[in-house]
Design an enzyme around this catalytic site. Structure first.
Site, PDB file in Angstrom:
ATOM      1  N   LEU A  14       0.852  -1.197   0.000  1.00 54.42           N
ATOM      2  CA  LEU A  14       0.000   0.000   0.000  1.00 54.42           C
ATOM      3  C   LEU A  14       0.884   1.243   0.000  1.00 54.42           C
ATOM      4  O   LEU A  14       1.075   1.887   1.025  1.00 54.42           O
ATOM      5  CB  LEU A  14      -0.939  -0.001   1.211  1.00 54.42           C
ATOM      6  CG  LEU A  14      -2.160  -0.888   1.123  1.00 54.42           C
ATOM      7  CD1 LEU A  14      -3.046  -0.720   2.354  1.00 54.42           C
ATOM      8  CD2 LEU A  14      -2.974  -0.625  -0.133  1.00 54.42           C
ATOM      9  N   HIS A  15       1.428   1.567  -1.154  1.00 54.60           N
ATOM     10  CA  HIS A  15       2.240   2.773  -1.274  1.00 54.60           C
ATOM     11  C   HIS A  15       1.320   3.948  -1.625  1.00 54.60           C
ATOM     12  O   HIS A  15       0.098   3.822  -1.587  1.00 54.60           O
ATOM     13  CB  HIS A  15       3.378   2.568  -2.288  1.00 54.60           C
ATOM     14  CG  HIS A  15       2.911   2.204  -3.663  1.00 54.60           C
ATOM     15  ND1 HIS A  15       2.622   3.147  -4.617  1.00 54.60           N
ATOM     16  CD2 HIS A  15       2.676   1.000  -4.235  1.00 54.60           C
ATOM     17  CE1 HIS A  15       2.230   2.545  -5.731  1.00 54.60           C
ATOM     18  NE2 HIS A  15       2.253   1.242  -5.522  1.00 54.60           N
ATOM     19  N   ALA A  16       1.877   5.076  -1.987  1.00 52.90           N
ATOM     20  CA  ALA A  16       1.113   6.321  -2.131  1.00 52.90           C
ATOM     21  C   ALA A  16      -0.036   6.254  -3.133  1.00 52.90           C
ATOM     22  O   ALA A  16      -1.141   6.709  -2.835  1.00 52.90           O
ATOM     23  CB  ALA A  16       2.057   7.464  -2.493  1.00 52.90           C
TER      24      ALA A  16
END
Length: 88
Positions: A14-16
């Site tokens: 769950l990155h940006a």
């Protein structure tokens, strides 16, 4: 209250980008929506809260919605998780 577990399949967790998509979609609903990972629970409407969890690829998360539009909220989140390749 509706709860659902997801396995994160996106290569970078769950990155940006996926987080901003989820937060943006969640903000449109009145229900309280939360994400739980490693015994920590944050508001899914808070990008900083979600990013602070550092959810990696392969992790299992739980998303819950509680409120008057909880069913619509979970349907939208489920759609995003699958169609954006974030998790299943």
């Amino acid at each position: 209250m509706i709860e659902k577990q997801y396995n994160i399949t996106g290569g970078e967790g769950l990155h940006a980008r996926p987080t901003s998509v989820l937060v943006g979609a969640s903000a449109a609903f009145k229900s309280d929506i939360s994400l739980e990972f490693n015994d920590k629970k944050v508001n899914l409407k808070s990008i900083l809260g979600v990013m602070s969890l550092g959810v990696p690829s392969g992790a299992t998360i739980k998303i819950s919605a509680d409120g008057e539009d909880e069913e619509a909220a979970m349907a939208k989140i489920d759609d995003i998780m699958k169609n954006e390749g974030i998790g299943n």
